[in-house]
Enzyme design. Structure first.
Site, mmCIF file in Angstrom:
data_model
loop_
_atom_site.group_PDB
_atom_site.id
_atom_site.type_symbol
_atom_site.label_atom_id
_atom_site.label_comp_id
_atom_site.label_asym_id
_atom_site.label_seq_id
_atom_site.Cartn_x
_atom_site.Cartn_y
_atom_site.Cartn_z
ATOM 1 N N GLY A 23 14.499 -34.008 -10.575
ATOM 2 C CA GLY A 23 14.789 -35.256 -9.911
ATOM 3 C C GLY A 23 15.035 -34.545 -8.740
ATOM 4 C CB SER A 46 18.069 -31.978 -18.539
ATOM 5 O OG SER A 46 16.949 -31.720 -16.944
ATOM 6 C CD GLU A 47 20.960 -29.908 -15.585
ATOM 7 O OE1 GLU A 47 21.392 -29.540 -16.461
ATOM 8 O OE2 GLU A 47 18.484 -29.578 -15.568
ATOM 9 C CB THR A 48 18.307 -35.317 -10.108
ATOM 10 O OG1 THR A 48 17.925 -36.571 -10.730
ATOM 11 C CG2 THR A 48 18.801 -36.173 -8.848
ATOM 12 C CG HIS A 77 15.272 -27.406 -14.376
ATOM 13 N ND1 HIS A 77 16.374 -27.975 -14.780
ATOM 14 C CD2 HIS A 77 14.640 -28.327 -14.096
ATOM 15 C CE1 HIS A 77 16.615 -29.243 -14.641
ATOM 16 N NE2 HIS A 77 15.770 -29.366 -14.552
#
Length: 298
Positions: A23, A46-48, A77
């Site tokens: 995100g 998984s991550e923003t 990423h």
């Protein structure tokens, strides 16, 4: 009511529904830390990453990274995804060769490669790598990962490494054995917290995929069962291979790393390791593609 533009971007791939989704929220200065965590939970990736104005004039932006569980210091990423969006949709590729991001681990320079007028990839220079030994029983590791003890390849180092977060790097004999791993996530969560590591990262040079190294990454301690394609862990792996003299300490080495195949989100990382005195320079590159754009109402 506030409207917040959100982006869903697949990183380390040129194909939608592959690589690692992140995100990305631009213009996040209006958000509190609590709202950033809530948005991350809502997106359930998984991550923003959130883009903010810089705190120092020599940098371009400040960024904050969150998992659905907590804020973390760095995410590879998500950095690729954010930079891809900044370079393309914000138009910075026409004005600059790259940007410098303020993170909790220091400044991260990111550049972009342009081919035929289009961005081909973005490349981040990660923090200087660090490694340290870990004393761990192989029988316990085999139970945690649910693999046979003879799957470990002790010709390569089993250590901790860091280019922003600590990772436990475990060599296995081939990609088939890596794909057989089925960790006890609750037990691995406890284990990782005990040793202060963000992820457990499996790797091998013995692969039938079109790459030099094949990896998988598990991060239950930060709320991620399996991370499809991991920029920070693979950067740390490159640093470990350099310090252990698995790769050259005299000239640059370029590695292609494949990850995500087991979870049907294959991705590719292009890692360059350049000798530089006592600390190598680790650069991790990849492509990205926007898959979803929308508006979140607060």
């Amino acid at each position: 009511m506030r409207e917040i533009c959100i982006n869903h971007i697949d990183a380390f791939t040129t194909k939608r529904f592959a690589g690692n989704p992140a995100g990305v929220v631009l213009n996040a200065e209006c958000l509190s830390t609590q709202e950033m965590q809530q948005i991350t939970n809502e997106l359930n990736l998984s991550e923003t990453v959130f883009l903010l104005p810089p705190q120092t004039v020599e940098n371009d932006f400040r960024v904050k990274y969150f998992t659905p569980k907590e804020e973390i210091d760095f995410c590879g990423h998500a950095t690729v995804a954010l930079t891809w969006l900044v370079a393309t949709e914000m138009g910075l590729a026409q004005a600059k060769h790259g940007i410098v991001l303020e993170t909790n681990i220091g400044n991260i320079p990111v550049t972009w490669d342009i081919k035929d007028g289009n961005i081909n990839s973005v490349e981040m220079t990660q923090a200087a790598p660090k490694t340290k030994d870990i004393s761990v029983d192989l029988d316990k590791l085999s139970r945690l990962l649910r693999i046979e003890k003879d799957a470990f390849d002790l010709n390569y180092p089993l250590k901790l490494a860091n280019t922003g977060n600590w990772h436990l790097l475990i060599p296995l004999k081939n990609d088939i054995l890596i794909d057989k791993a089925d960790p006890d996530l609750a037990a691995l969560d406890t284990f990782n917290k005990k040793y202060g590591v963000s992820t457990t990262h499996l790797y091998t040079f013995n692969t039938k995929q079109d790459c030099d190294l094949y990896t998988r990454d598990f991060a239950p301690s930060v709320g991620i069962a399996e991370d499809p394609v991991t920029g920070s862990a693979n950067g740390a792996l490159a640093g470990l291979l350099y310090y252990e003299k698995i790769i050259s300490q005299n000239e640059p080495t370029r590695l292609i790393i494949g990850q995500g195949h087991k979870v049907e989100r294959p991705g590719t990382l292009y890692v360059t390791i350049t000798p530089n005195g006592t600390e190598p320079i680790i650069k991790v590159a990849g492509a990205a593609i926007v898959t979803i754009k929308g508006v979140l109402h607060l």
